[in-house]
Design a protein around this motif. Sequence first.
Motif, PDB file in Angstrom:
ATOM      1  N   VAL A 404       0.849  -1.198   0.000  1.00  0.00           N
ATOM      2  CA  VAL A 404       0.000   0.000   0.000  1.00  0.00           C
ATOM      3  C   VAL A 404       0.883   1.245   0.000  1.00  0.00           C
ATOM      4  CG1 VAL A 404      -1.670   1.309   1.355  1.00  0.00           C
ATOM      5  CG2 VAL A 404      -1.902  -1.163   1.158  1.00  0.00           C
ATOM      6  N   ALA A 405       1.864   1.278   0.916  1.00  0.00           N
ATOM      7  CA  ALA A 405       2.721   2.454   1.006  1.00  0.00           C
ATOM      8  C   ALA A 405       3.510   2.657  -0.278  1.00  0.00           C
ATOM      9  CB  ALA A 405       3.669   2.311   2.200  1.00  0.00           C
ATOM     10  N   HIS A 406       3.998   1.569  -0.865  1.00  0.00           N
ATOM     11  CA  HIS A 406       4.828   1.676  -2.061  1.00  0.00           C
ATOM     12  C   HIS A 406       4.013   2.109  -3.277  1.00  0.00           C
ATOM     13  CE1 HIS A 406       8.412   0.803  -4.439  1.00  0.00           C
ATOM     14  NE2 HIS A 406       7.574   0.321  -5.339  1.00  0.00           N
ATOM     15  N   GLU A 407       2.847   1.522  -3.491  1.00  0.00           N
ATOM     16  CA  GLU A 407       2.069   1.798  -4.697  1.00  0.00           C
ATOM     17  C   GLU A 407       1.419   3.172  -4.659  1.00  0.00           C
ATOM     18  OE1 GLU A 407      -0.636  -1.339  -5.428  1.00  0.00           O
ATOM     19  OE2 GLU A 407       0.904  -2.840  -5.762  1.00  0.00           O
ATOM     20  N   ILE A 408       1.066   3.662  -3.483  1.00  0.00           N
ATOM     21  CA  ILE A 408       0.434   4.984  -3.391  1.00  0.00           C
ATOM     22  C   ILE A 408       1.500   6.080  -3.426  1.00  0.00           C
ATOM     23  CG2 ILE A 408      -0.886   6.497  -1.850  1.00  0.00           C
ATOM     24  CD1 ILE A 408      -2.564   4.195  -1.061  1.00  0.00           C
ATOM     25  N   ASN A 409       2.743   5.756  -2.998  1.00  0.00           N
ATOM     26  CA  ASN A 409       3.788   6.767  -2.946  1.00  0.00           C
ATOM     27  C   ASN A 409       4.139   7.298  -4.333  1.00  0.00           C
ATOM     28  OD1 ASN A 409       5.887   8.250  -1.471  1.00  0.00           O
ATOM     29  ND2 ASN A 409       7.252   6.976  -2.676  1.00  0.00           N
ATOM     30  N   GLN A 410       4.106   6.428  -5.360  1.00  0.00           N
ATOM     31  CA  GLN A 410       4.473   6.864  -6.705  1.00  0.00           C
ATOM     32  C   GLN A 410       3.478   7.881  -7.277  1.00  0.00           C
ATOM     33  OE1 GLN A 410       4.936   3.116  -8.691  1.00  0.00           O
ATOM     34  NE2 GLN A 410       7.107   2.979  -8.201  1.00  0.00           N
ATOM     35  N   PRO A 411       2.140   7.621  -7.259  1.00  0.00           N
ATOM     36  CA  PRO A 411       1.215   8.664  -7.734  1.00  0.00           C
ATOM     37  C   PRO A 411       1.313   9.936  -6.893  1.00  0.00           C
ATOM     38  CG  PRO A 411       0.114   6.562  -7.653  1.00  0.00           C
ATOM     39  CD  PRO A 411       1.424   6.358  -7.005  1.00  0.00           C
ATOM     40  N   LEU A 471      -2.178  -2.046 -24.146  1.00  0.00           N
ATOM     41  CA  LEU A 471      -0.877  -1.974 -23.476  1.00  0.00           C
ATOM     42  C   LEU A 471      -0.172  -0.657 -23.777  1.00  0.00           C
ATOM     43  CD1 LEU A 471       1.337  -3.312 -21.805  1.00  0.00           C
ATOM     44  CD2 LEU A 471       2.151  -4.453 -23.867  1.00  0.00           C
ATOM     45  N   ASN A 472      -0.377  -0.122 -24.988  1.00  0.00           N
ATOM     46  CA  ASN A 472       0.254   1.153 -25.344  1.00  0.00           C
ATOM     47  C   ASN A 472      -0.238   2.273 -24.436  1.00  0.00           C
ATOM     48  OD1 ASN A 472       1.602  -0.160 -27.365  1.00  0.00           O
ATOM     49  ND2 ASN A 472       0.181   0.448 -28.986  1.00  0.00           N
ATOM     50  N   ASP A 473      -1.560   2.287 -24.146  1.00  0.00           N
ATOM     51  CA  ASP A 473      -2.104   3.322 -23.264  1.00  0.00           C
ATOM     52  C   ASP A 473      -1.486   3.210 -21.867  1.00  0.00           C
ATOM     53  OD1 ASP A 473      -3.643   4.297 -25.282  1.00  0.00           O
ATOM     54  OD2 ASP A 473      -5.483   3.246 -24.665  1.00  0.00           O
ATOM     55  N   SER A 474      -1.341   1.985 -21.388  1.00  0.00           N
ATOM     56  CA  SER A 474      -0.767   1.790 -20.053  1.00  0.00           C
ATOM     57  C   SER A 474       0.657   2.331 -19.991  1.00  0.00           C
ATOM     58  CB  SER A 474      -0.780   0.304 -19.688  1.00  0.00           C
ATOM     59  OG  SER A 474      -0.191   0.094 -18.436  1.00  0.00           O
ATOM     60  N   ILE A 475       1.454   2.084 -21.036  1.00  0.00           N
ATOM     61  CA  ILE A 475       2.841   2.568 -21.065  1.00  0.00           C
ATOM     62  C   ILE A 475       2.872   4.088 -21.121  1.00  0.00           C
ATOM     63  CG2 ILE A 475       4.968   2.579 -22.424  1.00  0.00           C
ATOM     64  CD1 ILE A 475       4.229  -0.294 -23.267  1.00  0.00           C
ATOM     65  N   ASN A 476       2.011   4.681 -22.002  1.00  0.00           N
ATOM     66  CA  ASN A 476       1.989   6.133 -22.132  1.00  0.00           C
ATOM     67  C   ASN A 476       1.559   6.801 -20.823  1.00  0.00           C
ATOM     68  OD1 ASN A 476       2.850   6.182 -24.824  1.00  0.00           O
ATOM     69  ND2 ASN A 476       0.784   5.780 -25.580  1.00  0.00           N
ATOM     70  N   ASN A 477       0.582   6.208 -20.132  1.00  0.00           N
ATOM     71  CA  ASN A 477       0.162   6.762 -18.844  1.00  0.00           C
ATOM     72  C   ASN A 477       1.308   6.747 -17.837  1.00  0.00           C
ATOM     73  OD1 ASN A 477      -2.392   7.211 -19.844  1.00  0.00           O
ATOM     74  ND2 ASN A 477      -3.237   5.309 -19.023  1.00  0.00           N
ATOM     75  N   ALA A 478       2.044   5.656 -17.803  1.00  0.00           N
ATOM     76  CA  ALA A 478       3.167   5.558 -16.869  1.00  0.00           C
ATOM     77  C   ALA A 478       4.242   6.593 -17.192  1.00  0.00           C
ATOM     78  CB  ALA A 478       3.755   4.145 -16.900  1.00  0.00           C
ATOM     79  N   LEU A 482       5.835  10.020 -15.043  1.00  0.00           N
ATOM     80  CA  LEU A 482       7.255  10.207 -14.746  1.00  0.00           C
ATOM     81  C   LEU A 482       7.915  11.216 -15.672  1.00  0.00           C
ATOM     82  CD1 LEU A 482       8.153   6.445 -14.233  1.00  0.00           C
ATOM     83  CD2 LEU A 482       7.787   8.161 -12.464  1.00  0.00           C
ATOM     84  N   ARG A 483       7.105  11.985 -16.396  1.00  0.00           N
ATOM     85  CA  ARG A 483       7.673  12.931 -17.346  1.00  0.00           C
ATOM     86  C   ARG A 483       8.620  13.912 -16.645  1.00  0.00           C
ATOM     87  NH1 ARG A 483       3.295  16.415 -20.284  1.00  0.00           N
ATOM     88  NH2 ARG A 483       3.031  17.072 -18.112  1.00  0.00           N
ATOM     89  N   GLY A 484       8.185  14.431 -15.488  1.00  0.00           N
ATOM     90  CA  GLY A 484       9.029  15.392 -14.781  1.00  0.00           C
ATOM     91  C   GLY A 484      10.349  14.785 -14.347  1.00  0.00           C
ATOM     92  N   GLU A 485      10.322  13.582 -13.787  1.00  0.00           N
ATOM     93  CA  GLU A 485      11.554  12.944 -13.337  1.00  0.00           C
ATOM     94  C   GLU A 485      12.488  12.658 -14.502  1.00  0.00           C
ATOM     95  OE1 GLU A 485      11.425   9.780 -10.521  1.00  0.00           O
ATOM     96  OE2 GLU A 485       9.409  10.309  -9.853  1.00  0.00           O
ATOM     97  N   THR A 515       5.064  -0.742 -14.709  1.00  0.00           N
ATOM     98  CA  THR A 515       5.859   0.048 -15.650  1.00  0.00           C
ATOM     99  C   THR A 515       6.532   1.224 -14.954  1.00  0.00           C
ATOM    100  OG1 THR A 515       4.240  -0.565 -17.348  1.00  0.00           O
ATOM    101  CG2 THR A 515       5.774   1.214 -17.874  1.00  0.00           C
ATOM    102  N   VAL A 516       5.788   1.917 -14.093  1.00  0.00           N
ATOM    103  CA  VAL A 516       6.358   3.043 -13.347  1.00  0.00           C
ATOM    104  C   VAL A 516       7.546   2.577 -12.507  1.00  0.00           C
ATOM    105  CG1 VAL A 516       5.907   4.647 -11.449  1.00  0.00           C
ATOM    106  CG2 VAL A 516       4.269   4.446 -13.327  1.00  0.00           C
ATOM    107  N   ASN A 517       7.389   1.442 -11.852  1.00  0.00           N
ATOM    108  CA  ASN A 517       8.475   0.928 -11.014  1.00  0.00           C
ATOM    109  C   ASN A 517       9.720   0.624 -11.845  1.00  0.00           C
ATOM    110  OD1 ASN A 517       9.868  -1.703  -9.767  1.00  0.00           O
ATOM    111  ND2 ASN A 517       9.072  -0.428  -8.112  1.00  0.00           N
TER     112      ASN A 517
END
Length: 616
Positions: A404-411, A471-478, A482-485, A515-517
Motif C-alpha cells: 500500500v505504502a509503495h504503490e500509493i507513494n508513486q502517484p 498496453l500502449n495506453d498503459s505505457i503512455n500513462n506511466a 514520470l515525465r518530470g523525473e 511500468t512506473v516501477n
Amino acid sequence: MPGASGGRIGNQRKGYRRIQVEQSGKRGRLTRLGRTLMRRRLVFSALYLLLAAAVILPAQSLLRDTLMFEQQQLINERLALYEQTIYGELQRYRTIPYLVAQSGLIHDLLRYRTPVLQANRYLEEAVRHSEADVIYIMDADGLTLASSNWRAPDNFIGGNFSFRAYFRDAMAGREGGQFAVGTTSRSPGYYISRPIELGEEVAGVAVVKINLTGIERSWQAHDEPVLVADQAGLIVMASRDAWRYRWLPGAGGGVVPPALEIPGAHVDEPPQLSLETIETGDYEIAVIDGEQFLSGSSWIEPLGWQLFYLSSLAPLNQRLDISLLIMIAAAVTVYLLIALLHERREKLRSRREAADAAELRAINGMLHTEIEERRRAEQELRAAEAELVQATKMAALGQISASVAHEINQPLAAMRTELASARLLIARGSQEDVADVLQQVEGLVQRMTVMTRELKNFARKSDGRAEPFDLNDSINNALLLLRGELTRASIQVYKALPNAPVEVLGEQVRLEQVTVNLVRNAIDAMKATQRRELRICVREESACAILAVEDSGSGIACDPRQLFEPFFTTKDSGAGMGLGLAIAERIVTAMGGSIGAENLPSGGARFTVTIPRRTS
C-alpha cells in the motif's frame, strides 16, 4: 394423580433393577477387558522393540559408514596436501648446493683455503635470500671450511661430517639427501648435498640444511596426527613429540631397526612405536598406545619417505554414541507417546463406561451436565473461530501494508510534481495549461481511488477479474506520470510501440504501477552514467505481448533473480526497501504473465514483462 405417581415409581424401581444387572455385567466385562489389554500391551511392546531395533541398528551402521567415508576423504585430501607441501619445501632448496658449487669464490676456497671470510659472507647472504637454515662447504675429507652460521658460537666451521651419508653420496659424484639430527646444532633437518668439481675430481661438497620444524609446528597447531617415516622406517617428522625418532616396522620399506644418531648418544636400535593395524573392510584402523585412529598413507616418491595421516576415532565414536542415544531417546519418546495416547484412549473409554453407568443412575443430571459441557464447548469453538478469522485478516493486512505504502507513494510523488507545475503556471497566468495539469492530477486521484478501493478490499480473496486493455495506453500513462523525473534526469526516451492497439488481458492500473516501477529503477540506475537513454519496446506474439524496458546504466551487479526477492535492494541505505520488484512480480504473475531481468552486452539492463493477450 396418585395412579400416575405409583406407575412412575414402579417404572423407576424396574429401572433401578435393570441398572444393577447392567452394572454387574459391566464389571465382568471390564475384568476381561483389563486382561485383554494387558496381553495387547505386552505384544505391542515386543513388536515395537523389534521394530525400533530394525530401524536404529541399520541407521547407526549407515551413519558410521557415512562418517567413516567423509573422514577417509578428508584423510586423502590432507595426504595429497602434505605430500606436496613436504616435497615442495625440499624442492625449493634443491638447486642451492648446485649454484653454490659453481661459484668461483668457493672454488678458490677449496684450492687455496682463502678467502674464508668472503666465503662465509657469501654463504650468509645466500641463506638470507633463500631462507635456508644453513649452507656450508666441506673439503674432500669432510672438514667444514666455510658456513653461513659463522657468526654463531656453535657454527659448523671446523666440524667434520664425513660420516654423513649425504657427504659420501656427493663425494661419489651424485646428489645426496639425508634427514639427520645435527651433531653441532642438535636440531633436526634435511640435508641436500652436491659435489664441487675442480677439473676431473671432486674437491669438496656444498650442503644446504633445511629446517622442517615449521611444518611440524603447523601440524601441531591444528592438532593433526601426522608422521613421516624415512626409507628405514625411522619416524623423522611427527606432530607429536612422543612419536618422533621411533621405529615403525614396515614403514618406508624398513624391516630392520635402523641405527639412530642423536647428539651426545648413539642408539643402535631406536624404540619401536607401538602400532597395531586392524583391517575393517575399506578402512584401516591404527591403534597407537591404546588410541584408535583412521589411518591413511602415501609415498613421497622422490624421497622414498612414507607419509601417514591419522584421524582420531574418538570424536567419531562420540558422535555415534550421541546419535545412538538420540535415536533411542526418540524411540522411547515415541513409545511413551503411543502408550500415553493409548492410555488416554482407555481412560476415555473407562470414563465413557462410568458416564454410561452414571447416566443410568441419574440420567437427568447427566443430561444437564452434558448440555452445559456442549454449550461451553460451542462457546469456546465460536471464540476460537473468531480469533482465527481476526488473525487471518491481520496477517493479510500485514502482508499488503508495505505494498500500500509503495504503490500509493508513486502517484503522490507525481501529484507533487504536477502541483508544483500548476503553481508555476498560475504565477505565469497560463490558465489553460493549469486546467490541463489539474485534469492530470484529477486522473491521478482517480487512479489512487481505484487503487485504494481495491487494496481496502484486499483482506477478502480477490476475484482476480482481468479485463482487456491497450498496453500502449498503459505505457503512455506511466511515462506521463514520470515525465518530470525523466526531464530532470536528462534522460532521452525512445519508444517502439505498435501503431495499432495491443490488447492484453489483465488489470491496467496494476500494469501501470509495474511500468512506473521499472522506469523509476532505470532512472536510478542511470544517475552515475554520462549516456542516459531509456528504451521501451513492445513486441506482439500469438499468445502474449512482451514489454521490454532497457536502460544505459551500470547494469545488474548481482544474480538477476535476487532482484525479485522481498527486501533485497542494490540501492544505498534509505533509498529503497527492496519491495518494488517483488510487488511487480506478484502483480505480473497474478495476471498470468512473467517478469525477468538481464544485463545487456552493450551495458545497462533489460527488464522483460510478458502479459497474456486478449483472445476471442
